[in-house]
Scaffold this active site. Structure first.
Site, PDB file in Angstrom:
ATOM      1  N   ASN A  83       1.510 101.815  -5.842  1.00 10.07           N
ATOM      2  CA  ASN A  83       2.909 101.463  -5.610  1.00 10.07           C
ATOM      3  C   ASN A  83       3.207 100.915  -4.218  1.00 10.07           C
ATOM      4  O   ASN A  83       4.145 100.149  -4.042  1.00 10.07           O
ATOM      5  CB  ASN A  83       3.831 102.644  -5.944  1.00 10.07           C
ATOM      6  N   GLU A 116      -0.877 114.035  -1.541  1.00  9.43           N
ATOM      7  CA  GLU A 116       0.529 113.667  -1.732  1.00  9.43           C
ATOM      8  C   GLU A 116       0.671 113.317  -3.201  1.00  9.43           C
ATOM      9  O   GLU A 116       0.131 112.320  -3.671  1.00  9.43           O
ATOM     10  CB  GLU A 116       0.890 112.488  -0.828  1.00  9.43           C
ATOM     11  N   CYS A 163       7.223 107.645  -5.052  1.00 13.05           N
ATOM     12  CA  CYS A 163       7.065 109.105  -5.125  1.00 13.05           C
ATOM     13  C   CYS A 163       8.367 109.843  -4.830  1.00 13.05           C
ATOM     14  O   CYS A 163       8.594 110.924  -5.370  1.00 13.05           O
ATOM     15  CB  CYS A 163       5.979 109.563  -4.154  1.00 13.05           C
TER      16      CYS A 163
END
Length: 474
Positions: free
Chosen positions: A151, A247, A281
């Site tokens: 992303n 993450e 995210c």
């Protein structure tokens, strides 16, 4: 175009390639190298052999290399933005913003390379510590394996590569299979900037296969991963004594308190929910609005979302484009339909065309539905009502994730209450949870991961603290 591997400071042709397609129009962009076991082994060997040279390189030289890379990015930022837009289907204006952030990330890494330091330790604070001088230093870990998502194919690479090299480590980088060209481009910049051969290696191919090989190799001292909780948990459980930072995403929430200026707040929340098709995210997935303003908020919010333009990511005016795969479009549709069947009110969207899932707004969603309790990673947001701030905070915390959360309020007590009680890695007061600048600490709790990024904080994760004590009265 064929894209080979980057190992030991040179391109290496693999035995096989795979096709890389534009997610928007499915045009073949390139044939990408498919790394085999020997390729992975050689990449780690190259990084291991380059490790002593990087560890002994003066800080100012590491800083200068990082500064040069930032400069090359600035010179070719339009080309880089278009590359991101093609391989990730990221709207061009968002891709340009990513390149600008990437430039800043490497600049921050350059600054941090010059100020890695320890501290003196007052040994005589304890009996028996008299006549001793002690201090700490930070030393590089060695070889770091970095696994990055699709992303933010340049900036999330920068958040791993920048601090690792600033600290004197070497890397094996495994970018997402959908967005490898951005990573190879960055490797070219580092080579041009004078980075020693082998200090940065880029390998592409099967994520599970390459990941397993990296976890098994004892020469790798740390794995830094951004991706799904399932894969992150697998890495954590199978990496032995390697240092690991993870993450792992979220289903980020924002609280909208009564009495705020909706004209100012709603456009920000729309940006936070639908930027890059919600494939962020910290994209806003859950909105909790005070019941006294909920109806007004919903109507204004829907009107603002209707202004978004869907289309070709290379079109200057596009806000929303194709999701990363057609499979993700299908999954998103299933989750939305399940929520509606479960009692949610579909107020906008809920359908797709040519890989583009239309911006979707759901209202009064049962919190057991996947669109609420899982990470949808799509242009879908739900709006629910609350009565008290205590209830709103409990609703946000009712999640297995905890990356960032936001609250809009004119009541300082509500803001501080949220800051103290929200179970997340970052609380944004009068800002969307999607807000991030690249020097701030960034990471989560619960299934959102462990460890922190943000260049200064990543450098701390990627170095070992050593104590040196000198007895002065021999």
């Amino acid at each position: 175009m064929k894209q080979p591997l980057w190992i030991g400071g040179e391109y290496r042709a693999p035995s096989t390639y795979f096709e890389l397609k534009n997610p928007y129009n499915l045009e073949v962009l390139a044939e990408i190298a498919n790394a085999e076991q020997d390729d992975v082994h050689d990449a780690v060997t190259a990084a291991h052999q380059a490790s002593p040279k990087m560890a002994s390189m003066p800080a100012y030289q590491r800083a200068e290399i990082l500064e040069k890379v930032a400069g090359y990015l600035a010179e070719e930022k339009e080309e880089c933005a278009r590359l991101i837009s093609k391989e990730a289907a990221k709207p061009l204006k968002a891709a340009r913003a990513e390149v600008e952030r990437t430039i800043m990330t490497y600049k921050f890494a350059s600054h941090e390379a010059r100020r890695i330091h320890g501290e003196t330790v007052p040994m005589d604070a304890a009996p028996g510590g008299e006549d001793r001088l002690a201090f700490t230093v930070r030393e590089p870990l060695g070889v770091i394996a970095a696994i990055t998502p699709f992303n933010f194919p340049m900036n999330l690479v920068a958040h791993k590569v920048g601090p690792a090299l600033a600290a004197g480590n070497t890397l094996v980088l495994k970018p997402a299979s959908q967005t490898p060209l951005s990573a190879y481009k960055i490797a070219e910049f580092f080579h041009r900037a004078g980075l020693p051969a082998g200090a940065l290696n880029v390998i592409t191919g099967s994520g599970s296969r390459i990941g397993d090989l990296l976890m098994e190799d004892e020469r790798i001292k740390m794995i830094t991963f951004t991706g799904s909780p399932g894969v992150g948990k697998y890495i954590r459980e199978n990496s032995g004594l390697k240092r690991v930072t993870l993450e792992l995403g979220s289903n980020s929430a924002v609280i909208v308190d009564e009495g705020i200026n909706l004209d100012k707040v709603i456009p920000r929340i729309v940006i936070g929910a639908f930027s890059y098709q919600g494939q962020v995210c910290i994209s806003i997935q859950r909105v909790f609005v005070h019941e006294t303003i909920a109806d007004t908020f919903i109507e204004q919010f829907i009107n603002e979302v209707k202004k978004l333009k869907a289309g070709n990511p290379l079109d200057e005016t596009t806000d929303i484009s194709a999701m990363i795969t057609r499979g993700d479009v299908g999954r998103t549709k299933e989750w939305v339909d399940e929520a509606v069947a479960g009692g949610a009110n579909l107020r906008l969207g809920g359908h797709s065309s040519n890989g583009i899932f239309q911006p979707t707004v759901l209202v009064d969603v049962p919190l057991t539905e996947k669109v609420s309790c899982e990470e949808i990673f799509a242009p879908v947001v739900h709006i629910n009502r609350y009565k008290t701030m205590e209830e709103a905070i409990e609703l946000v915390n009712d999640s297995k994730y905890g990356l960032q959360a936001g609250i809009f309020t004119n009541d300082i007590h509500h803001g501080l209450q949220a800051a103290k009680r929200l179970e997340v890695g970052g609380v944004m007061i009068n800002e969307i949870p999607t807000f991030r600048v690249d020097q701030m600490p960034y990471g989560g709790v619960k299934l959102s991961g462990m460890g922190r990024e943000g260049v200064k904080y990543a450098v701390e994760e990627m170095t070992e603290l050593k104590l040196i004590s000198f007895k002065m009265d021999l």
